[in-house]
Design a protein around this motif. Structure first.
Motif, mmCIF file in Angstrom:
data_model
loop_
_atom_site.group_PDB
_atom_site.id
_atom_site.type_symbol
_atom_site.label_atom_id
_atom_site.label_comp_id
_atom_site.label_asym_id
_atom_site.label_seq_id
_atom_site.Cartn_x
_atom_site.Cartn_y
_atom_site.Cartn_z
ATOM 1 N N ALA A 50 4.265 -3.615 -7.362
ATOM 2 C CA ALA A 50 3.734 -2.250 -7.395
ATOM 3 C C ALA A 50 3.878 -1.659 -8.790
ATOM 4 O O ALA A 50 2.947 -1.008 -9.295
ATOM 5 N N LEU A 51 5.011 -1.877 -9.429
ATOM 6 C CA LEU A 51 5.207 -1.376 -10.796
ATOM 7 C C LEU A 51 4.136 -1.917 -11.748
ATOM 8 O O LEU A 51 3.677 -1.204 -12.639
ATOM 9 N N ALA A 52 3.762 -3.162 -11.540
ATOM 10 C CA ALA A 52 2.787 -3.813 -12.424
ATOM 11 C C ALA A 52 1.415 -3.157 -12.366
ATOM 12 O O ALA A 52 0.655 -3.226 -13.332
ATOM 13 N N THR A 53 1.089 -2.510 -11.253
ATOM 14 C CA THR A 53 -0.249 -1.941 -11.093
ATOM 15 C C THR A 53 -0.252 -0.421 -10.941
ATOM 16 O O THR A 53 -1.323 0.176 -10.837
ATOM 17 N N ALA A 54 0.911 0.180 -10.921
ATOM 18 C CA ALA A 54 1.018 1.621 -10.656
ATOM 19 C C ALA A 54 0.508 2.465 -11.819
ATOM 20 O O ALA A 54 0.604 2.065 -12.976
ATOM 21 N N ASP A 55 -0.001 3.651 -11.467
ATOM 22 C CA ASP A 55 -0.311 4.629 -12.511
ATOM 23 C C ASP A 55 1.022 5.128 -13.073
ATOM 24 O O ASP A 55 2.080 4.894 -12.480
ATOM 25 N N PRO A 56 0.998 5.815 -14.223
ATOM 26 C CA PRO A 56 2.257 6.221 -14.850
ATOM 27 C C PRO A 56 3.175 7.065 -13.958
ATOM 28 O O PRO A 56 4.395 6.851 -13.957
ATOM 29 N N ASP A 57 2.634 8.008 -13.204
ATOM 30 C CA ASP A 57 3.484 8.841 -12.348
ATOM 31 C C ASP A 57 4.134 8.029 -11.234
ATOM 32 O O ASP A 57 5.335 8.161 -10.967
ATOM 33 N N THR A 58 3.363 7.191 -10.581
ATOM 34 C CA THR A 58 3.910 6.352 -9.520
ATOM 35 C C THR A 58 4.910 5.362 -10.105
ATOM 36 O O THR A 58 5.960 5.102 -9.515
ATOM 37 N N GLY A 59 4.599 4.829 -11.268
ATOM 38 C CA GLY A 59 5.523 3.917 -11.947
ATOM 39 C C GLY A 59 6.860 4.583 -12.223
ATOM 40 O O GLY A 59 7.919 3.966 -12.058
ATOM 41 N N ASP A 60 6.819 5.846 -12.623
ATOM 42 C CA ASP A 60 8.068 6.584 -12.852
ATOM 43 C C ASP A 60 8.877 6.689 -11.561
ATOM 44 O O ASP A 60 10.099 6.517 -11.567
ATOM 45 N N ASP A 61 8.203 6.985 -10.445
ATOM 46 C CA ASP A 61 8.905 7.083 -9.165
ATOM 47 C C ASP A 61 9.501 5.747 -8.746
ATOM 48 O O ASP A 61 10.621 5.689 -8.215
ATOM 49 N N ARG B 168 0.833 -1.205 0.000
ATOM 50 C CA ARG B 168 0.000 0.000 0.000
ATOM 51 C C ARG B 168 0.871 1.261 0.000
ATOM 52 O O ARG B 168 0.602 2.216 -0.712
ATOM 53 N N LEU B 169 1.940 1.258 0.779
ATOM 54 C CA LEU B 169 2.826 2.430 0.835
ATOM 55 C C LEU B 169 3.534 2.660 -0.499
ATOM 56 O O LEU B 169 3.767 3.811 -0.894
ATOM 57 N N LEU B 170 3.863 1.592 -1.197
ATOM 58 C CA LEU B 170 4.502 1.738 -2.504
ATOM 59 C C LEU B 170 3.584 2.431 -3.506
ATOM 60 O O LEU B 170 4.065 3.067 -4.446
ATOM 61 N N LEU B 171 2.301 2.315 -3.301
ATOM 62 C CA LEU B 171 1.317 2.939 -4.199
ATOM 63 C C LEU B 171 0.609 4.099 -3.508
ATOM 64 O O LEU B 171 -0.538 4.414 -3.837
ATOM 65 N N ASP B 172 1.298 4.744 -2.563
ATOM 66 C CA ASP B 172 0.714 5.839 -1.776
ATOM 67 C C ASP B 172 0.040 6.854 -2.701
ATOM 68 O O ASP B 172 0.676 7.403 -3.599
ATOM 69 N N ALA B 173 -1.229 7.073 -2.464
ATOM 70 C CA ALA B 173 -2.020 7.948 -3.332
ATOM 71 C C ALA B 173 -1.811 9.433 -3.049
ATOM 72 O O ALA B 173 -2.242 10.276 -3.827
ATOM 73 N N HIS B 174 -1.151 9.744 -1.955
ATOM 74 C CA HIS B 174 -1.060 11.142 -1.546
ATOM 75 C C HIS B 174 0.304 11.778 -1.717
ATOM 76 O O HIS B 174 0.401 13.003 -1.814
ATOM 77 N N ASP B 175 1.386 10.971 -1.744
ATOM 78 C CA ASP B 175 2.708 11.581 -1.810
ATOM 79 C C ASP B 175 3.719 10.607 -2.406
ATOM 80 O O ASP B 175 3.905 9.513 -1.889
ATOM 81 N N THR B 176 4.381 11.034 -3.470
ATOM 82 C CA THR B 176 5.354 10.177 -4.130
ATOM 83 C C THR B 176 6.616 9.973 -3.296
ATOM 84 O O THR B 176 7.345 9.008 -3.509
ATOM 85 N N TYR B 177 6.871 10.836 -2.330
ATOM 86 C CA TYR B 177 8.019 10.648 -1.448
ATOM 87 C C TYR B 177 7.874 9.349 -0.668
ATOM 88 O O TYR B 177 8.851 8.614 -0.480
ATOM 89 N N VAL B 178 6.672 9.049 -0.239
ATOM 90 C CA VAL B 178 6.402 7.798 0.483
ATOM 91 C C VAL B 178 6.725 6.621 -0.426
ATOM 92 O O VAL B 178 7.401 5.664 -0.014
#
Length: 146
Positions: A88-99, A55-65
Protein backbone atom coordinates in the motif's frame (compact mmCIF):
# COMPACT_ATOMS: atom_id res chain seq x y z
CA UNK A 1 -28.74 -38.66 9.67
CA UNK A 2 -28.01 -34.98 9.16
CA UNK A 3 -25.32 -33.16 11.03
CA UNK A 4 -26.45 -30.59 13.56
CA UNK A 5 -25.13 -27.11 13.03
CA UNK A 6 -21.86 -26.66 14.85
CA UNK A 7 -21.82 -23.61 17.09
CA UNK A 8 -19.26 -20.90 16.50
CA UNK A 9 -18.09 -19.03 13.42
CA UNK A 10 -17.33 -20.88 10.21
CA UNK A 11 -15.11 -18.90 7.85
CA UNK A 12 -16.88 -19.88 4.66
CA UNK A 13 -20.50 -19.96 5.83
CA UNK A 14 -22.66 -16.91 5.10
CA UNK A 15 -23.13 -14.97 8.31
CA UNK A 16 -19.76 -16.08 9.67
CA UNK A 17 -17.40 -13.48 11.07
CA UNK A 18 -15.28 -13.36 7.94
CA UNK A 19 -18.29 -13.19 5.61
CA UNK A 20 -19.78 -10.36 7.63
CA UNK A 21 -16.46 -8.51 7.68
CA UNK A 22 -16.04 -8.96 3.93
CA UNK A 23 -19.47 -7.43 3.44
CA UNK A 24 -18.75 -4.65 5.95
CA UNK A 25 -15.55 -3.73 4.10
CA UNK A 26 -17.70 -2.02 1.45
CA UNK A 27 -19.98 -0.22 3.89
CA UNK A 28 -20.72 3.48 3.48
CA UNK A 29 -19.77 3.92 7.14
CA UNK A 30 -16.10 4.62 7.84
CA UNK A 31 -16.36 3.06 11.31
CA UNK A 32 -17.82 -0.16 9.89
CA UNK A 33 -15.07 -0.34 7.24
CA UNK A 34 -12.41 0.24 9.92
CA UNK A 35 -13.87 -2.53 12.09
CA UNK A 36 -13.90 -4.83 9.07
CA UNK A 37 -10.22 -4.09 8.45
CA UNK A 38 -9.35 -4.91 12.04
CA UNK A 39 -11.28 -8.19 11.87
CA UNK A 40 -10.00 -9.25 8.46
CA UNK A 41 -6.36 -8.60 9.38
CA UNK A 42 -6.37 -11.91 11.24
CA UNK A 43 -6.80 -13.70 7.89
CA UNK A 44 -4.37 -11.63 5.81
CA UNK A 45 -2.79 -14.76 4.37
CA UNK A 46 -6.04 -15.67 2.56
CA UNK A 47 -5.78 -14.22 -0.97
CA UNK A 48 -9.43 -13.06 -1.15
CA UNK A 49 -9.09 -11.34 2.22
CA UNK A 50 -5.72 -9.83 1.28
CA UNK A 51 -7.33 -8.15 -1.74
CA UNK A 52 -10.00 -6.58 0.46
CA UNK A 53 -7.39 -5.46 3.00
CA UNK A 54 -5.32 -3.88 0.22
CA UNK A 55 -8.36 -1.81 -0.76
CA UNK A 56 -9.04 -0.80 2.86
CA UNK A 57 -5.42 0.28 3.31
CA UNK A 58 -5.94 2.74 0.45
CA UNK A 59 -9.46 3.78 1.53
CA UNK A 60 -10.34 6.81 -0.56
CA UNK A 61 -12.87 8.20 1.88
CA UNK A 62 -11.37 8.09 5.37
CA UNK A 63 -7.82 7.86 6.69
CA UNK A 64 -9.08 6.27 9.91
CA UNK A 65 -9.89 3.14 7.91
CA UNK A 66 -6.35 3.17 6.50
CA UNK A 67 -4.67 3.58 9.87
CA UNK A 68 -6.84 1.05 11.74
CA UNK A 69 -6.36 -1.58 9.06
CA UNK A 70 -2.61 -0.96 8.90
CA UNK A 71 -2.21 -1.14 12.66
CA UNK A 72 -4.14 -4.42 12.83
CA UNK A 73 -1.97 -5.90 10.09
CA UNK A 74 1.24 -4.72 11.72
CA UNK A 75 0.21 -6.12 15.09
CA UNK A 76 0.40 -9.57 13.48
CA UNK A 77 4.18 -9.11 13.44
CA UNK A 78 4.54 -11.29 10.36
CA UNK A 79 5.45 -11.00 6.70
CA UNK A 80 1.82 -11.22 5.52
CA UNK A 81 0.80 -8.14 7.48
CA UNK A 82 3.88 -6.06 6.72
CA UNK A 83 3.81 -7.05 3.03
CA UNK A 84 0.29 -5.65 2.63
CA UNK A 85 1.22 -2.40 4.37
CA UNK A 86 4.38 -2.01 2.27
CA UNK A 87 2.47 -2.72 -0.95
CA UNK A 88 0.00 0.00 0.00
CA UNK A 89 2.84 2.41 0.81
CA UNK A 90 4.30 1.77 -2.64
CA UNK A 91 1.16 3.01 -4.38
CA UNK A 92 -0.38 5.42 -1.86
CA UNK A 93 -0.89 9.12 -2.44
CA UNK A 94 1.22 11.31 -0.13
CA UNK A 95 -1.50 11.79 2.52
CA UNK A 96 -2.36 8.10 2.71
CA UNK A 97 1.35 7.27 2.70
CA UNK A 98 1.80 9.52 5.73
CA UNK A 99 -0.99 7.67 7.56
CA UNK A 100 0.54 4.31 6.71
CA UNK A 101 3.95 5.48 7.90
CA UNK A 102 2.42 6.72 11.16
CA UNK A 103 0.93 3.26 11.67
CA UNK A 104 4.37 1.69 11.15
CA UNK A 105 5.87 4.08 13.69
CA UNK A 106 3.05 3.64 16.22
CA UNK A 107 3.14 -0.16 16.11
CA UNK A 108 6.67 -1.13 15.10
CA UNK A 109 8.98 1.54 16.45
CA UNK A 110 8.13 1.86 20.11
CA UNK A 111 11.13 -0.02 21.52
CA UNK A 112 14.48 -1.41 20.50
CA UNK A 113 12.89 -4.87 20.46
CA UNK A 114 10.16 -3.62 18.10
CA UNK A 115 12.75 -2.13 15.77
CA UNK A 116 14.69 -5.41 15.75
CA UNK A 117 11.53 -7.34 14.87
CA UNK A 118 10.63 -4.83 12.14
CA UNK A 119 14.16 -5.01 10.75
CA UNK A 120 13.99 -8.81 10.57
CA UNK A 121 10.67 -8.70 8.73
CA UNK A 122 11.83 -5.94 6.37
CA UNK A 123 15.02 -7.89 5.64
CA UNK A 124 12.92 -10.89 4.58
CA UNK A 125 10.74 -8.68 2.37
CA UNK A 126 13.69 -6.82 0.81
CA UNK A 127 13.85 -9.65 -1.75
CA UNK A 128 10.08 -9.91 -2.27
CA UNK A 129 8.99 -10.60 -5.88
CA UNK A 130 6.81 -7.46 -5.83
CA UNK A 131 8.98 -4.47 -6.70
CA UNK A 132 6.92 -2.05 -4.62
CA UNK A 133 7.15 -4.22 -1.51
CA UNK A 134 10.85 -4.78 -2.14
CA UNK A 135 11.60 -1.07 -2.44
CA UNK A 136 9.53 -0.09 0.60
CA UNK A 137 11.23 -2.82 2.67
CA UNK A 138 14.63 -1.57 1.57
CA UNK A 139 13.53 1.96 2.43
CA UNK A 140 12.64 0.84 5.96
CA UNK A 141 16.03 -0.81 6.28
CA UNK A 142 17.78 2.29 4.93
CA UNK A 143 16.19 4.42 7.62
CA UNK A 144 17.57 2.02 10.24
CA UNK A 145 21.19 2.41 9.11
CA UNK A 146 23.46 4.78 11.13
Amino acid sequence: MTNAATPGPHPDRPGSGRSVSMRDAVSDSWSVRAAAGRQLAAAAEVPEVARVLARLLLDAHDTYVTRETAQALLLRWDEHGLRLVLAALATADPDTGDDLQVAVTDVCEQSAEDIERLTALATALASDPDAGVREEARGLLGRRQP
